[in-house]
Design an enzyme around this catalytic site. Structure first.
Site, PDB file in Angstrom:
ATOM      1  N   HIS A 135       0.982  -1.232   0.097  1.00 16.75           N
ATOM      2  CA  HIS A 135       0.236   0.119   0.109  1.00 16.75           C
ATOM      3  C   HIS A 135       1.016   1.077   0.080  1.00 16.75           C
ATOM      4  O   HIS A 135       2.101   1.325   0.667  1.00 16.75           O
ATOM      5  CB  HIS A 135      -0.846  -0.085   1.282  1.00 16.75           C
ATOM      6  CG  HIS A 135      -1.975   0.872   1.416  1.00 16.75           C
ATOM      7  ND1 HIS A 135      -1.776   2.401   1.636  1.00 16.75           N
ATOM      8  CD2 HIS A 135      -3.243   0.897   1.325  1.00 16.75           C
ATOM      9  CE1 HIS A 135      -2.679   2.778   1.929  1.00 16.75           C
ATOM     10  NE2 HIS A 135      -3.851   2.072   1.467  1.00 16.75           N
ATOM     11  N   ASP A 212       3.419  -4.506   8.266  1.00 17.87           N
ATOM     12  CA  ASP A 212       2.075  -3.608   7.985  1.00 17.87           C
ATOM     13  C   ASP A 212       0.828  -4.710   8.180  1.00 17.87           C
ATOM     14  O   ASP A 212       0.570  -5.279   7.394  1.00 17.87           O
ATOM     15  CB  ASP A 212       2.095  -2.952   6.614  1.00 17.87           C
ATOM     16  CG  ASP A 212       0.748  -2.270   6.118  1.00 17.87           C
ATOM     17  OD1 ASP A 212      -0.331  -2.421   6.964  1.00 17.87           O
ATOM     18  OD2 ASP A 212       0.577  -1.677   5.093  1.00 17.87           O
ATOM     19  N   GLN A 215      -4.392  -5.243   7.077  1.00 23.34           N
ATOM     20  CA  GLN A 215      -5.106  -6.164   6.322  1.00 23.34           C
ATOM     21  C   GLN A 215      -5.312  -7.501   6.946  1.00 23.34           C
ATOM     22  O   GLN A 215      -6.072  -8.449   6.516  1.00 23.34           O
ATOM     23  CB  GLN A 215      -4.952  -6.450   5.022  1.00 23.34           C
ATOM     24  CG  GLN A 215      -5.172  -5.063   4.169  1.00 23.34           C
ATOM     25  CD  GLN A 215      -6.536  -4.697   4.086  1.00 23.34           C
ATOM     26  OE1 GLN A 215      -7.678  -5.399   4.179  1.00 23.34           O
ATOM     27  NE2 GLN A 215      -6.735  -3.559   3.514  1.00 23.34           N
ATOM     28  N   LYS A 238     -10.260  -0.851  10.457  1.00 23.18           N
ATOM     29  CA  LYS A 238     -10.483  -2.118   9.432  1.00 23.18           C
ATOM     30  C   LYS A 238     -10.653  -3.465  10.500  1.00 23.18           C
ATOM     31  O   LYS A 238     -10.957  -4.588  10.129  1.00 23.18           O
ATOM     32  CB  LYS A 238      -9.185  -2.471   8.960  1.00 23.18           C
ATOM     33  CG  LYS A 238      -9.105  -1.382   7.954  1.00 23.18           C
ATOM     34  CD  LYS A 238      -7.788  -1.786   7.061  1.00 23.18           C
ATOM     35  CE  LYS A 238      -7.323  -0.581   6.217  1.00 23.18           C
ATOM     36  NZ  LYS A 238      -7.913   0.006   5.167  1.00 23.18           N
ATOM     37  N   CYS A 376      -4.733   2.286  -3.707  1.00 18.24           N
ATOM     38  CA  CYS A 376      -3.416   2.857  -3.181  1.00 18.24           C
ATOM     39  C   CYS A 376      -2.229   1.973  -3.372  1.00 18.24           C
ATOM     40  O   CYS A 376      -1.549   1.600  -2.287  1.00 18.24           O
ATOM     41  CB  CYS A 376      -3.511   3.206  -1.813  1.00 18.24           C
ATOM     42  SG  CYS A 376      -4.815   4.651  -1.292  1.00 18.24           S
TER      43      CYS A 376
HETATM   44  C1  LIG Z   1      -2.129  -2.706   3.676  1.00 17.69           C
HETATM   45  C2  LIG Z   1      -2.610  -1.650   4.138  1.00 17.69           C
HETATM   46  N1  LIG Z   1      -1.610  -0.791   4.755  1.00 17.69           N
HETATM   47  C3  LIG Z   1      -1.792   0.511   5.224  1.00 17.69           C
HETATM   48  C4  LIG Z   1      -2.965   0.982   5.009  1.00 17.69           C
HETATM   49  C5  LIG Z   1      -3.288   2.479   5.552  1.00 17.69           C
HETATM   50  O1  LIG Z   1      -4.117   2.483   6.431  1.00 17.69           O
HETATM   51  P1  LIG Z   1      -4.986   3.784   7.024  1.00 17.69           P
HETATM   52  O2  LIG Z   1      -5.449   4.524   5.771  1.00 17.69           O
HETATM   53  O3  LIG Z   1      -5.939   3.228   8.065  1.00 17.69           O
HETATM   54  O4  LIG Z   1      -3.836   4.358   7.675  1.00 17.69           O
HETATM   55  C6  LIG Z   1      -4.088   0.221   4.419  1.00 17.69           C
HETATM   56  C7  LIG Z   1      -5.211   0.735   4.232  1.00 17.69           C
HETATM   57  O5  LIG Z   1      -6.211   0.513   3.144  1.00 17.69           O
HETATM   58  C8  LIG Z   1      -3.887  -1.187   4.120  1.00 17.69           C
HETATM   59  O6  LIG Z   1      -4.861  -1.742   3.339  1.00 17.69           O
END
Ligand SMILES: Cc1ncc(COP(=O)(O)O)c(C=O)c1O
Length: 418
Positions: A135, A212, A215, A238, A376
Site C-alpha cells: 500500500h 504492516d 489487512q 479495519k 493505493c
Molecule cells: C495494507 C494497508 N496498509 C496501510 C493502509 C493504510 O491504512 P490507514 O488509511 O488506516 O492508515 C491500508 C488501508 O487500506 C492497507 O490496506
C-alpha cells in the site's frame, strides 16, 4: 428501517451464527437504492458492532475527561478506560508490556512515525526493502526517509499469482539492507505473506522488520512475540473499531532509541527554555490529547471479536471466498488478480470491456458495495498492467447469498454493457 438481516443470511459455516452476528451490526440491515445492502468493501473499512457503539456512547455519557491529569474522578475514569484499552491491545498482539503499544491515528501515521524515528539508523547507500504489493502507506514514508538520508527503497518482486517472489527476496536482502517493511496481507491480492520466514531471514542480517498488519488483523490474530518482528502496525477501523485511531507495536529497546515524532503536551517529562526532556514510553510518542473514546471503542471491538469462535470465523470467510471463486467462470471475461493459496477473502478482478468504476457504480445501484480504483497500490497496478481493479472484500458477517448476489449483479452488468 426494515430489518433484512435474517432474510439475507446463508451461513457459510454452521458453527457461526451469522444471523445473530448481523444483528450486532445495525448498519447492515438497511436498504440501499431500494435493495438490501450487501457490504463487500470491508478491506477499505469494516462496520462496527453495537458493542463498539455502546462502549463509546457509555464512555462519553459517564467517563469523559482528559487523561493522565488525575485532578478529579472523571479524569481518573477516562485514564483507566484509556490505559485499560492499551492493555487490551497488548493482549491482542501478545506484546510483552504496554510500553510497547503506542497509539497513532492509524497504520499510515504509525509507519510515518517509524520511518521518522529510524533516520539515524540509515546512511547514504543503505537499502529499505519493501515489496511491489505494498500500500502507498508502506512505500511513501520510506521514500521520504530515503530522500532525507540518501538511502534507497528497493521493491521485492511479486509473482503473476500474487505471491511474494522469494527468489527476488533472497537476492535483494543484502549487506546494504537496513529495514524490511512488508505487509502481512496484501489489500489488493489478499495474499498472506510468509512474514515469520521473512523476519527470520532479515534478523539473520540484523535488519529491522516492520510489518504492516492493516489487512491481517480483521482475519486473524497476530502474535508479535512469536513473529519476533520489531514493529507491527494496524488501524482500528479495519478491525471493526472506530476511525481515527491505530496501533504501533514496537520492541521496547528500539522505541527507547527513537526520537519523538511530534512535540507538545503529554510527550514531555519537563519543559524549560534551556532543556526539554521526554516522557517515558509509550507517552514519548503521544503528543497532545489522544483519541480516548476511540481507544475505548477499539478495545470493545477486540473484546467483541474475542466472543466469536475464531476457527469458525476463518472457515466461514474461506467458504465465502470459495463460493466466489467457483462463480468466477459464470461471468464472461472476468479475471481475478491474486490467486495465492491461503489468501484472505479479498477478490480483485477485472472484466473485459468494462471499466472498474462502472462496475462499482452499477453494483451500487443493486445495493452492493465494492471498491474500485488503484487501491493505493499504483506500483502493483503497473505490474499487472491495469489502472485499477474492482475489489470485493468479505468479512465474517457476510453471507453466501451476498456472494451470489454479487455474481448475479456482475452477470447482469456483463450482459447489458459488454
Ligand atoms: C495494507 C494497508 N496498509 C496501510 C493502509 C493504510 O491504512 P490507514 O488509511 O488506516 O492508515 C491500508 C488501508 O487500506 C492497507 O490496506
Amino acid at each position: 428501517m426494515t430489518d433484512l438481516s435474517v432474510a439475507k443470511t446463508m451461513t457459510a459455516d454452521p458453527r457461526l451464527d451469522v444471523e445473530a452476528i448481523r444483528r450486532d451490526f445495525p448498519i447492515l440491515s438497511q436498504m440501499i437504492n431500494g435493495k438490501p445492502l450487501a457490504y463487500l468493501d470491508n478491506a477499505a473499512s469494516s462496520q462496527k458492532p453495537l458493542a463498539v457503539l455502546d462502549a463509546m456512547d457509555r464512555y462519553y455519557r459517564t467517563s469523559h475527561s482528559n487523561v493522565h491529569r488525575g485532578a478529579h474522578t472523571l479524569g481518573d475514569r477516562a485514564t483507566m478506560a484509556f490505559e485499560g484499552a492499551r492493555e487490551t491491545v497488548r493482549g491482542f498482539l501478545n506484546a510483552k508490556n504496554t510500553r510497547e503499544i503506542v497509539w497513532t491515528r492509524g497504520t499510515t501515521e504509525a509507519i510515518n512515525l517509524i520511518a521518522h524515528g529510524l533516520a539515524e539508523h540509515l546512511q547514504a547507500g543503505d537499502e529499505i526493502l519493501v515489496s511491489h504489493m505494498e500500500h502507498h502507506a508502506n512505500i511513501v514514508p520510506w521514500q521520504m526517509l530515503a530522500e532525507r538520508t540518501g538511502a534507497k527503497v528497493v521493491p521485492v518482486k511479486v509473482t503473476p499469482a500474487g505471491e511474494l517472489d522469494m527468489e527476488s527476496f533472497d537476492e535483494l536482502l543484502g549487506d546494504r539492507t537496513r529495514i524490511l517493511a512488508i505487509s502481512h496481507v496484501s489489500n489488493v491480492l489478499g495474499t498472506v505473506n510468509p512474514v515469520r520466514d521473512l523476519i527470520v531471514r532479515a534478523k539473520a542480517r540484523n535488519v529491522i522488520t516492520v510489518i504492516d498488519g492493516a489487512q491481517a488483523v480483521p482475519h486473524f490474530q497476530p502474535d508479535v512475540q512469536a513473529l519476533a518482528c520489531d514493529f507491527y502496525v494496524f488501524s482500528s477501523h479495519k478491525l471493526f473499531g472506530p476511525t481515527g485511531i491505530g496501533v504501533l507495536y514496537g520492541r521496547e529497546e528500539l522505541l527507547e532509541k527513537m526520537p519523538p515524532y511530534q512535540g507538545g503536551g503529554e510527550m514531555i517529562e519537563r519543559v524549560s527554555f534551556e532543556r526539554t526532556t521526554w516522557n517515558i514510553l509509550p507517552y514519548k510518542f503521544e503528543a497532545g490529547t489522544p483519541a480516548i473514546a476511540e481507544a475505548v471503542g477499539l478495545a470493545a471491538a477486540i473484546d467483541y471479536l474475542g466472543t466469536i469462535d475464531r476457527a469458525a470465523m476463518e472457515a466461514s470467510e474461506w467458504a465465502l471466498l470459495e463460493r466466489a471463486n467457483s462463480l468466477v467462470p459464470s461471468v464472461p471475461g472476468m479475471e481475478v488478480i491474486g490467486t495465492a493459496p491461503g489468501k484472505v477473502p479479498v477478490l480483485s478482478f477485472k472484466i473485459e470491456g468494462l471499466h472498474p468504476s462502472d462496475i462499482g457504480t452499477l453494483l451500487d445501484q443493486q445495493g452492493i458495495a465494492i471498491r474500485t480504483g488503484n487501491h493505493c497500490a499504483m506500483p502493483l497496478m503497473d505490474l499487472y498492467g491495469v489502472t485499477g481493479t474492482a475489489r470485493a472484500s468479505f468479512a465474517f458477517y457476510n453471507t453466501l447469498e451476498e456472494v451470489e448476489r454479487l455474481f448475479a449483479g456482475l452477470q447482469k452488468i456483463q450482459r447489458l454493457f459488454v
